[in-house]
Design a protein around this motif. Sequence first.
Motif, mmCIF file in Angstrom:
data_model
loop_
_atom_site.group_PDB
_atom_site.id
_atom_site.type_symbol
_atom_site.label_atom_id
_atom_site.label_comp_id
_atom_site.label_asym_id
_atom_site.label_seq_id
_atom_site.Cartn_x
_atom_site.Cartn_y
_atom_site.Cartn_z
ATOM 1 N N PRO A 77 0.819 -1.187 0.000
ATOM 2 C CA PRO A 77 0.000 0.000 0.000
ATOM 3 C C PRO A 77 0.866 1.255 0.000
ATOM 4 C CG PRO A 77 -0.367 -1.305 1.989
ATOM 5 C CD PRO A 77 0.680 -1.980 1.179
ATOM 6 N N ARG A 89 -4.328 6.689 -1.041
ATOM 7 C CA ARG A 89 -4.051 5.451 -0.298
ATOM 8 C C ARG A 89 -3.907 5.737 1.198
ATOM 9 N NH1 ARG A 89 -1.722 0.894 -3.244
ATOM 10 N NH2 ARG A 89 -1.904 1.260 -5.470
ATOM 11 N N LEU A 117 -8.343 1.842 -6.646
ATOM 12 C CA LEU A 117 -8.578 2.619 -5.430
ATOM 13 C C LEU A 117 -10.059 2.921 -5.221
ATOM 14 C CD1 LEU A 117 -5.526 5.041 -5.596
ATOM 15 C CD2 LEU A 117 -5.854 3.109 -4.033
#
Length: 196
Positions: A77, A89, A117
Amino acid sequence: MRDPYEVLGVRPGASQEEIRTAYRELAKKYHPDKYQNNPLGDLAVEKMKEINEAYEFLMKQGGGSSAGPGSSGSYRPGRSGNPVYNDIRQAINRGDLQYASSKLGGISDRTAEWYYLNGVVSMNRGWYDQAVSNIQTAVSMEPNNGEYRQALNAVMGQAGGYQAGAYGRGYGDAERQMCQCLSCYCCMDACCGNGC
């Protein structure tokens, strides 16, 4: 921040696979969706933030020795080349889905990472159909991206549990069969795309 190894319950120097396994187990245990309409819901949200931060920190550090930076299939991530996506993120990891969604809405170039996302935001909100659709699009755009494939497997598992739970709530056999039939049709349609 507390010791990330302690947060995830792994030994210092644990391999990336051990870190991922510990993260998945804790995420299943403390996911806020499990605590809806529960007085422990706020505590679960805080715990997930702590778990996500620890996981992100350890993976950024190279987390263990089983795979080095850039190894295929590793989930990292916040490792995007685009600072806007990194910001999104981080917002997702801290649970600020409104901010992440707003930032995504302002991006006109819909790349595979955008769809990924957007799917993660939907998944965290419990909007599994939308999450599956977006993450499938990301996978179709970048089929060799291990992060996207891993997320698709995760959301398909959660969506399956959600749908299975819904089948038993107040529906008779005929309605349950119709629901399962429509679910199968939607899955086939999503997997086959426009070619069916």
